[in-house]
Design a protein around this motif. Structure first.
Motif, PDB file in Angstrom:
ATOM      1  N   LEU A  56     -10.297  -5.777   1.951  1.00  0.00           N
ATOM      2  CA  LEU A  56      -9.108  -6.790   1.992  1.00  0.00           C
ATOM      3  C   LEU A  56      -7.892  -6.194   1.482  1.00  0.00           C
ATOM      4  O   LEU A  56      -6.794  -6.406   1.862  1.00  0.00           O
ATOM      5  N   TYR A  57      -8.157  -5.519   0.267  1.00  0.00           N
ATOM      6  CA  TYR A  57      -7.010  -5.180  -0.521  1.00  0.00           C
ATOM      7  C   TYR A  57      -6.659  -3.710  -0.223  1.00  0.00           C
ATOM      8  O   TYR A  57      -5.386  -3.141  -0.296  1.00  0.00           O
ATOM      9  N   ILE A  58      -7.854  -2.856  -0.195  1.00  0.00           N
ATOM     10  CA  ILE A  58      -7.703  -1.409   0.125  1.00  0.00           C
ATOM     11  C   ILE A  58      -7.176  -0.963   1.014  1.00  0.00           C
ATOM     12  O   ILE A  58      -6.246  -0.321   1.105  1.00  0.00           O
ATOM     13  N   LEU A  59      -7.434  -1.482   2.355  1.00  0.00           N
ATOM     14  CA  LEU A  59      -6.755  -1.064   3.544  1.00  0.00           C
ATOM     15  C   LEU A  59      -5.500  -1.270   3.728  1.00  0.00           C
ATOM     16  O   LEU A  59      -4.494  -0.447   4.355  1.00  0.00           O
ATOM     17  N   PRO A  60      -4.862  -2.421   3.418  1.00  0.00           N
ATOM     18  CA  PRO A  60      -3.634  -2.646   3.496  1.00  0.00           C
ATOM     19  C   PRO A  60      -2.685  -1.563   2.610  1.00  0.00           C
ATOM     20  O   PRO A  60      -1.394  -1.086   2.847  1.00  0.00           O
ATOM     21  N   VAL A  61      -3.222  -1.369   1.286  1.00  0.00           N
ATOM     22  CA  VAL A  61      -2.725  -0.488   0.401  1.00  0.00           C
ATOM     23  C   VAL A  61      -2.563   0.867   0.851  1.00  0.00           C
ATOM     24  O   VAL A  61      -1.480   1.557   0.821  1.00  0.00           O
ATOM     25  N   ILE A  62      -3.683   1.415   1.397  1.00  0.00           N
ATOM     26  CA  ILE A  62      -3.762   2.688   2.207  1.00  0.00           C
ATOM     27  C   ILE A  62      -2.652   2.876   3.367  1.00  0.00           C
ATOM     28  O   ILE A  62      -2.074   3.799   3.241  1.00  0.00           O
ATOM     29  N   THR A  63      -2.369   1.622   4.158  1.00  0.00           N
ATOM     30  CA  THR A  63      -1.395   1.712   5.252  1.00  0.00           C
ATOM     31  C   THR A  63      -0.003   1.939   4.677  1.00  0.00           C
ATOM     32  O   THR A  63       0.844   2.814   5.043  1.00  0.00           O
ATOM     33  N   VAL A  64       0.346   1.168   3.453  1.00  0.00           N
ATOM     34  CA  VAL A  64       1.590   1.223   2.851  1.00  0.00           C
ATOM     35  C   VAL A  64       1.903   2.792   2.166  1.00  0.00           C
ATOM     36  O   VAL A  64       2.813   3.317   2.550  1.00  0.00           O
ATOM     37  N   LEU A  65       0.893   3.216   1.629  1.00  0.00           N
ATOM     38  CA  LEU A  65       0.845   4.436   0.778  1.00  0.00           C
ATOM     39  C   LEU A  65       1.343   5.640   2.160  1.00  0.00           C
ATOM     40  O   LEU A  65       2.050   6.647   1.746  1.00  0.00           O
ATOM     41  N   PHE A  66       0.274   5.547   3.127  1.00  0.00           N
ATOM     42  CA  PHE A  66       0.778   6.517   4.176  1.00  0.00           C
ATOM     43  C   PHE A  66       1.962   6.448   4.863  1.00  0.00           C
ATOM     44  O   PHE A  66       2.788   7.404   5.183  1.00  0.00           O
ATOM     45  N   SER A  67       2.544   5.126   5.079  1.00  0.00           N
ATOM     46  CA  SER A  67       3.684   4.934   5.793  1.00  0.00           C
ATOM     47  C   SER A  67       4.831   5.335   4.787  1.00  0.00           C
ATOM     48  O   SER A  67       5.879   5.838   5.422  1.00  0.00           O
ATOM     49  N   LEU A  68       4.699   5.570   3.382  1.00  0.00           N
ATOM     50  CA  LEU A  68       5.732   6.081   2.799  1.00  0.00           C
ATOM     51  C   LEU A  68       6.065   7.264   3.030  1.00  0.00           C
ATOM     52  O   LEU A  68       6.911   8.008   2.403  1.00  0.00           O
TER      53      LEU A  68
END
Lengths: 75, 234
Positions: free
Chosen positions: B189-201
């Motif tokens: 629930l938390y890891i995947l959205p965080v990965i998405t944000v990190l990649f997006s940066l």
């Protein structure tokens, strides 16, 4: 080479895989329409046939589409 | 290998993007990405309806399935075989297919290459098919506001948030009693959205834009699933 690919598949299975990874309890019946799942099948194929097994795995993933029946399909 | 990848994925995607870019008024590459993503999802609607239908039937079969699971507890292969026979008998297919899921990875990589080629200000001539008009350099701005060729913090965070909402909706309504499974779904629930944000940066903002549209459609579909489940129970 083969062990690198198998390690990569195992990493996928531990993380993003809908059948083995973080999200597996979203799919209580299982995600993949085949048994074993595509990643497991590819892993077993590589163990059995070496690098050629990877192509067997690709072919399985292509067959695993909305128009196929699925079912038992051992490596 | 890179060449084959270019021919079967990068070039077709780039050409379709450019065709849409040429046609639509305003020539906005962001609008083009949104339209194309919606088209891809629309093509997947029939299989979505099928799985919705089988989900309802599955609920009725639950006792029989549990019986089989209990009986062949120690033999996974035999269990799968018996379960699949049961599904076949009742003409349902509760499963999804791997191809539509896995194809997303190469599509994301191809889209990344497309954004580099198309929005990088390079000449796309060598990538375009002969029947596609070369518009010259593409304007990388989405509604004159976000440069889709460069990373965008706001689109990245939006993508992460929307993915979090989707994950939250997809959480099973009856949580598992097994603590390990529980911990794992909480992680997801938390890891995947965080990965998405990190990649997006790090990536061109066109990618999170694609991701946002994909996830929003998934949320709408999930909403329909939940509504029909509720109607079923009432």
């Amino acid at each position: 080479m083969e062990s690198i690919i198998i390690k990569t598949i195992e990493l996928y299975q531990k993380t993003l895989s809908p059948d083995h990874g973080w999200l597996k309890n979203r799919h209580p019946q299982g995600f993949c329409k085949y048994y074993p799942s595509c990643s497991e099948y590819t892993k077993q194929s590589i163990k059995k046939y070496g690098i050629l097994g990877l192509f067997k795995g690709f072919y399985r993933i292509i067959r695993c589409n909305p128009f196929s029946k699925g079912g038992i399909d051992l490596a | 290998m890179a060449n084959i990848f270019d021919i079967i994925l990068v070039k077709p995607i780039l050409n379709v993007l450019v065709i849409f870019y040429n046609i639509i008024p305003g020539h906005d590459i962001g609008v083009v990405i949104i339209l194309l993503t919606l088209l891809i999802r629309a093509a997947m609607i029939p299989s979505f309806h099928k799985s919705l239908h089988s989900q309802k039937k599955m609920a009725d079969l639950q006792p029989k399935m549990n019986e089989i699971r209990e009986k062949y507890k120690s033999d996974q292969a035999e269990q799968a075989k018996k379960l699949m026979a049961l599904y076949k008998e009742h003409k349902i297919s509760p499963f999804s297919s791997c191809l539509p899921l896995l194809i997303q990875f190469p599509i994301l990589i191809a889209l990344y290459r497309v954004l580099l080629i198309g929005l990088g200000g390079h000449d796309m001539g060598s990538y375009l098919y002969s029947f596609v008009h070369n518009p010259g350099a593409l304007n990388p701005y989405f509604i004159h506001w976000i440069n889709l060729a460069k990373p965008s913090v706001s689109l990245g965070i939006a993508a992460g948030l929307i993915q979090f909402v989707q994950s939250k909706m997809m959480m099973p309504s009856t949580p598992s009693n097994d603590t390990a499974t529980k911990a794992m779904s909480a992680q997801a629930l938390y890891i995947l959205p965080v990965i998405t944000v990190l990649f997006s940066l790090k990536l061109p903002a066109g990618l999170p834009l694609y991701w946002i549209v994909m996830t929003l459609v998934a949320i709408v579909q999930q909403f329909f699933i939940m509504r029909s489940n509720k109607a079923e129970m009432a």
